[in-house]
Design a protein around this motif. Structure first.
Motif, short mmCIF file in Angstrom:
data_model
loop_
_atom_site.label_atom_id
_atom_site.label_comp_id
_atom_site.label_asym_id
_atom_site.label_seq_id
_atom_site.Cartn_x
_atom_site.Cartn_y
_atom_site.Cartn_z
N GLN A 190 41.02 33.97 33.20
CA GLN A 190 42.10 33.47 32.36
C GLN A 190 43.15 34.54 32.09
O GLN A 190 44.28 34.22 31.76
CB GLN A 190 41.59 32.84 31.08
N ARG A 191 42.79 35.81 32.25
CA ARG A 191 43.80 36.85 32.16
C ARG A 191 43.26 38.16 32.75
O ARG A 191 42.07 38.38 32.80
CB ARG A 191 44.31 37.07 30.76
N GLN B 126 37.23 36.30 31.81
CA GLN B 126 36.89 35.05 32.48
C GLN B 126 36.47 34.02 31.45
O GLN B 126 36.05 34.37 30.35
CB GLN B 126 35.82 35.32 33.53
N PRO C 100 45.91 34.47 37.76
CA PRO C 100 45.61 35.00 36.45
C PRO C 100 46.85 35.62 35.82
O PRO C 100 47.69 36.19 36.50
CB PRO C 100 44.55 36.07 36.71
N LYS D 290 36.82 30.52 35.38
CA LYS D 290 38.02 31.03 36.02
C LYS D 290 38.45 32.31 35.32
O LYS D 290 38.03 32.60 34.20
CB LYS D 290 39.15 30.01 35.96
#
Length: 196
Positions: free
Chosen positions: A192-193, A158, A32, A190
């Motif tokens: 993402q950050r 996410q 991430p 997933k």
């Protein structure tokens, strides 16, 4: 003409295969990307510590708690609980005070809170499919809210590529629990950050 129909059939098959595989293989090894001032997931109780920096509104804690609890109700496919939590979130958003922020931040926060309250109210009165549609927009509003207010919490934005052309949500845990598909595709998505 037959070649064109066969070509379209192959294209449709390839697209369906890509969509099916996308959640199973979605960047499992990709780390991430850290990002400051954003948020995401998991059930929060009153005893959980949501440490906010000094410039933030103390009422943000209640908003985040109610958002994460609502997300978890959608993960569990619990329409009734999500309705109750939507109304609870509406109240905590209504109690958010932006007076400690700059004039331009106050204006932005007022708009964000107004939109977020509308989405929370709809969640409080809707079937689960419609709740999830509003949760997508609510998640964007709360991400925008945290971008302005900041937080000392480590949060995860996410992302599910499958829901409505791609949809994000916030979580307190790195482990993906998808509120858009619930138990039918629990781990689709997933990180993402990372926020903070």
């Amino acid at each position: 003409m037959k070649t064109m129909i066969n070509g379209l059939g192959m294209l449709a098959l390839a697209t369906a295969t890509m969509l099916t595989v996308s959640c199973k293989d979605a960047d499992k090894n990709e780390a991430p990307v850290p990002m400051v001032n954003e948020m995401h997931q998991e059930t929060i109780t009153d005893s959980d510590d949501l440490t906010l920096n000094g410039s933030q509104n103390a009422n943000l804690e209640a908003v985040l708690k109610d958002y994460f609890n609502l997300k978890d109700a959608l993960v569990a496919d619990d329409n009734t609980k999500a309705k109750d939590l939507g109304m609870t979130l509406t109240k905590s958003l209504g109690s958010f005070f932006a007076s400690s922020y700059t004039d331009s931040q106050q204006s932005e926060l007022k708009d964000i809170i107004f939109r977020a309250k509308e989405h929370a109210e709809h969640i409080g009165k809707s079937d689960i499919k419609h709740q999830r549609e509003h949760f997508k927009m609510l998640s964007k509003d709360l991400t925008d809210l945290v971008a302005i207010t900041g937080t000392n919490m480590k949060l995860y934005e996410q992302f599910c590529p499958m829901y409505d052309g791609g949809s994000a949500w916030l979580s307190m845990n790195e482990e993906v629990r998808n509120p858009y598909y619930g138990t039918s595709m629990l781990t689709c998505g997933k990180v993402q950050r990372v926020i903070n």
